[in-house]
Design a protein around this motif. Structure first.
Motif, PDB file in Angstrom:
ATOM      1  N   LEU A  34       0.829  -1.199   0.000  1.00 34.46           N
ATOM      2  CA  LEU A  34       0.000   0.000   0.000  1.00 34.46           C
ATOM      3  C   LEU A  34       0.867   1.253   0.000  1.00 34.46           C
ATOM      4  CD1 LEU A  34      -2.263  -1.065   3.027  1.00 34.46           C
ATOM      5  CD2 LEU A  34      -2.871  -1.340   0.621  1.00 34.46           C
ATOM      6  N   VAL A  35       0.331   2.327  -0.527  1.00 32.83           N
ATOM      7  CA  VAL A  35       0.936   3.654  -0.409  1.00 32.83           C
ATOM      8  C   VAL A  35      -0.170   4.605   0.037  1.00 32.83           C
ATOM      9  CG1 VAL A  35       2.178   5.530  -1.541  1.00 32.83           C
ATOM     10  CG2 VAL A  35       2.587   3.173  -2.264  1.00 32.83           C
ATOM     11  N   GLY A  36       0.003   5.200   1.203  1.00 33.82           N
ATOM     12  CA  GLY A  36      -1.045   6.069   1.720  1.00 33.82           C
ATOM     13  C   GLY A  36      -2.340   5.345   1.991  1.00 33.82           C
ATOM     14  N   ASN A  71       0.327  16.674  -8.291  1.00 32.62           N
ATOM     15  CA  ASN A  71       1.394  16.373  -9.246  1.00 32.62           C
ATOM     16  C   ASN A  71       2.308  15.257  -8.758  1.00 32.62           C
ATOM     17  OD1 ASN A  71       2.681  17.641  -7.169  1.00 32.62           O
ATOM     18  ND2 ASN A  71       3.473  19.361  -8.366  1.00 32.62           N
ATOM     19  N   SER A  72       1.821  14.442  -7.774  1.00 24.83           N
ATOM     20  CA  SER A  72       2.715  13.415  -7.257  1.00 24.83           C
ATOM     21  C   SER A  72       2.005  12.134  -6.833  1.00 24.83           C
ATOM     22  CB  SER A  72       3.504  13.964  -6.057  1.00 24.83           C
ATOM     23  OG  SER A  72       2.621  14.284  -4.989  1.00 24.83           O
ATOM     24  N   PHE A  73       0.730  11.980  -7.171  1.00 33.11           N
ATOM     25  CA  PHE A  73      -0.005  10.793  -6.746  1.00 33.11           C
ATOM     26  C   PHE A  73      -0.946  10.374  -7.861  1.00 33.11           C
ATOM     27  CE2 PHE A  73      -3.150   8.753  -3.626  1.00 33.11           C
ATOM     28  CZ  PHE A  73      -2.309   7.694  -3.326  1.00 33.11           C
ATOM     29  N   ILE A  74      -0.751   9.158  -8.397  1.00 33.77           N
ATOM     30  CA  ILE A  74      -1.567   8.687  -9.516  1.00 33.77           C
ATOM     31  C   ILE A  74      -2.005   7.246  -9.238  1.00 33.77           C
ATOM     32  CG2 ILE A  74       0.472   7.954 -10.831  1.00 33.77           C
ATOM     33  CD1 ILE A  74      -1.040   8.714 -13.376  1.00 33.77           C
ATOM     34  N   THR A  87      -2.995  -0.010  -9.704  1.00 39.93           N
ATOM     35  CA  THR A  87      -1.652   0.460  -9.363  1.00 39.93           C
ATOM     36  C   THR A  87      -1.739   1.803  -8.642  1.00 39.93           C
ATOM     37  OG1 THR A  87      -1.270   1.757 -11.395  1.00 39.93           O
ATOM     38  CG2 THR A  87      -0.728  -0.600 -11.469  1.00 39.93           C
ATOM     39  N   VAL A  88      -0.720   2.069  -7.835  1.00 40.73           N
ATOM     40  CA  VAL A  88      -0.593   3.335  -7.114  1.00 40.73           C
ATOM     41  C   VAL A  88       0.838   3.815  -7.278  1.00 40.73           C
ATOM     42  CG1 VAL A  88      -0.765   4.484  -4.873  1.00 40.73           C
ATOM     43  CG2 VAL A  88      -2.289   2.579  -5.401  1.00 40.73           C
ATOM     44  N   LEU A  89       1.008   5.099  -7.576  1.00 41.12           N
ATOM     45  CA  LEU A  89       2.346   5.663  -7.733  1.00 41.12           C
ATOM     46  C   LEU A  89       2.450   6.980  -6.986  1.00 41.12           C
ATOM     47  CD1 LEU A  89       5.199   5.785  -9.093  1.00 41.12           C
ATOM     48  CD2 LEU A  89       4.099   7.038 -10.954  1.00 41.12           C
ATOM     49  N   SER A  90       3.430   7.077  -6.100  1.00 39.23           N
ATOM     50  CA  SER A  90       3.758   8.331  -5.430  1.00 39.23           C
ATOM     51  C   SER A  90       5.133   8.762  -5.913  1.00 39.23           C
ATOM     52  CB  SER A  90       3.780   8.149  -3.910  1.00 39.23           C
ATOM     53  OG  SER A  90       4.225   9.336  -3.267  1.00 39.23           O
ATOM     54  N   GLY A 162       1.565  -2.133  -7.018  1.00 45.09           N
ATOM     55  CA  GLY A 162       0.523  -2.554  -7.943  1.00 45.09           C
ATOM     56  C   GLY A 162       0.787  -3.896  -8.574  1.00 45.09           C
ATOM     57  N   VAL A 163      -0.004  -4.177  -9.580  1.00 44.19           N
ATOM     58  CA  VAL A 163       0.129  -5.421 -10.323  1.00 44.19           C
ATOM     59  C   VAL A 163       0.092  -5.110 -11.802  1.00 44.19           C
ATOM     60  CG1 VAL A 163      -0.883  -6.924  -8.565  1.00 44.19           C
ATOM     61  CG2 VAL A 163      -2.372  -5.762 -10.195  1.00 44.19           C
ATOM     62  N   VAL A 164       0.623  -6.013 -12.600  1.00 41.93           N
ATOM     63  CA  VAL A 164       0.559  -5.892 -14.054  1.00 41.93           C
ATOM     64  C   VAL A 164      -0.142  -7.132 -14.591  1.00 41.93           C
ATOM     65  CG1 VAL A 164       2.561  -4.416 -14.360  1.00 41.93           C
ATOM     66  CG2 VAL A 164       2.882  -6.871 -14.252  1.00 41.93           C
ATOM     67  N   ALA A 165      -1.087  -6.914 -15.484  1.00 42.10           N
ATOM     68  CA  ALA A 165      -1.803  -8.041 -16.085  1.00 42.10           C
ATOM     69  C   ALA A 165      -0.862  -8.808 -16.982  1.00 42.10           C
ATOM     70  CB  ALA A 165      -3.004  -7.535 -16.877  1.00 42.10           C
ATOM     71  N   ASP A 166      -0.973 -10.120 -16.969  1.00 51.36           N
ATOM     72  CA  ASP A 166      -0.097 -10.945 -17.787  1.00 51.36           C
ATOM     73  C   ASP A 166      -0.815 -12.244 -18.115  1.00 51.36           C
ATOM     74  OD1 ASP A 166       2.884 -11.311 -18.709  1.00 51.36           O
ATOM     75  OD2 ASP A 166       2.296 -13.213 -17.812  1.00 51.36           O
ATOM     76  N   ASP A 167      -0.663 -12.723 -19.352  1.00 51.36           N
ATOM     77  CA  ASP A 167      -1.313 -13.968 -19.745  1.00 51.36           C
ATOM     78  C   ASP A 167      -0.866 -15.118 -18.861  1.00 51.36           C
ATOM     79  OD1 ASP A 167      -2.638 -12.668 -21.756  1.00 51.36           O
ATOM     80  OD2 ASP A 167      -1.173 -13.196 -23.305  1.00 51.36           O
TER      81      ASP A 167
END
Length: 249
Positions: A34-36, A71-74, A87-90, A162-167
């Motif tokens: 987790l982030v925040g 401008n710093s959290f997506i 996904t979470v990005l700080s 986060g996670v990335v989808a993959d076959d």
């Protein structure tokens, strides 16, 4: 934008982690990635209850959205379920930390102090990324991920959770659980566990304090410019002439 460029770099690194020759280190519990207070598997409604409506929402596809705060959290939603965080990005010193207390702006050494040796380390354009795998998340099948900490000049400049989808996500998840992943013609594979497994419980997301929940709103509040007190007074004379008189304290 800078954080979107970081997100692309991280996805490259995490995808590469799926292709790793082996996964032998202990994985982080999925409810601690987790982030925040937000992480893969969290509800988008929970995100909004903490941080309010995002500054912008962009629907990348009919079933995937990107939510931007300041401008710093997506945050992005699950491509197969727009109500679930993917996904979470700080990427700024905004006070949003991991449950272990790691945040952007801290020294690089904090990463291994809190999480131990990383699963994989890579470099993109001078930025070093520490990747830590997480345990399979039952709310995000066919996906693989964890943490990726970006470091530049000895300081943490980004945290991705986060996670990335993959076959082959299921195979990668099995590898994290204890199977052996190998790379054959660029395809990740894993030993199959033929035993019947009980359905995993619904993930529990650790709550954040009210103070942390307000961090984004406070961090991105418009700057209030101070104005000097008025030291003059305008007076209109009997003949219609306006004169300015300096006030004295």
């Amino acid at each position: 934008m800078k954080f979107q460029q970081i997100l692309k770099k991280v996805c490259i690194l995490v995808t590469g982690a799926v292709m790793s020759a082996s996964v032998c280190l202990a994985a982080i519990p999925y409810d601690q990635v987790l982030v925040g207070g937000i992480g893969p598997g969290s509800a988008v409604s929970y995100m909004k209850s903490l941080y309010g409506q995002p500054d912008s929402t962009n629907f990348d596809t009919p079933t995937q959205a990107t939510y931007t705060y300041g401008n710093s959290f997506i945050v992005t939603s699950n491509p197969s379920d727009v109500s679930t965080v993917f996904t979470v990005l700080s990427s700024g010193h905004n006070g949003l930390n991991t449950p272990a207390g790691v945040g952007v702006g801290m020294d690089e050494a904090v990463i291994t102090e809190k999480y131990g040796p990383c699963e994989r380390k890579g470099e993109v354009n001078g930025v070093t990324y520490y990747h830590y795998a997480m345990e399979p998340n039952p709310s995000l099948p066919n996906a693989f991920g964890g943490y990726s900490f970006g470091v530049e000049n000895g300081k943490i400049i980004s945290i991705w959770a986060g996670v990335v989808a993959d076959d082959n996500g299921a195979a990668a998840a099995a590898a994290v659980a204890g199977g052996t992943a190998t790379t054959v013609d660029g395809t990740a594979q894993a030993s199959q566990n033929t035993s019947t497994q009980e359905p995993a419980p619904t993930p529990v997301v650790a709550p954040v304090s009210p103070a942390d929940a307000k961090t984004i709103a406070e961090h991105n509040a418009p700057e209030q410019k101070e104005t000097a007190p008025d030291t003059t007074s305008k007076v209109t004379t009997d003949n219609g002439t306006t004169v300015t008189i300096e006030k004295t304290e």
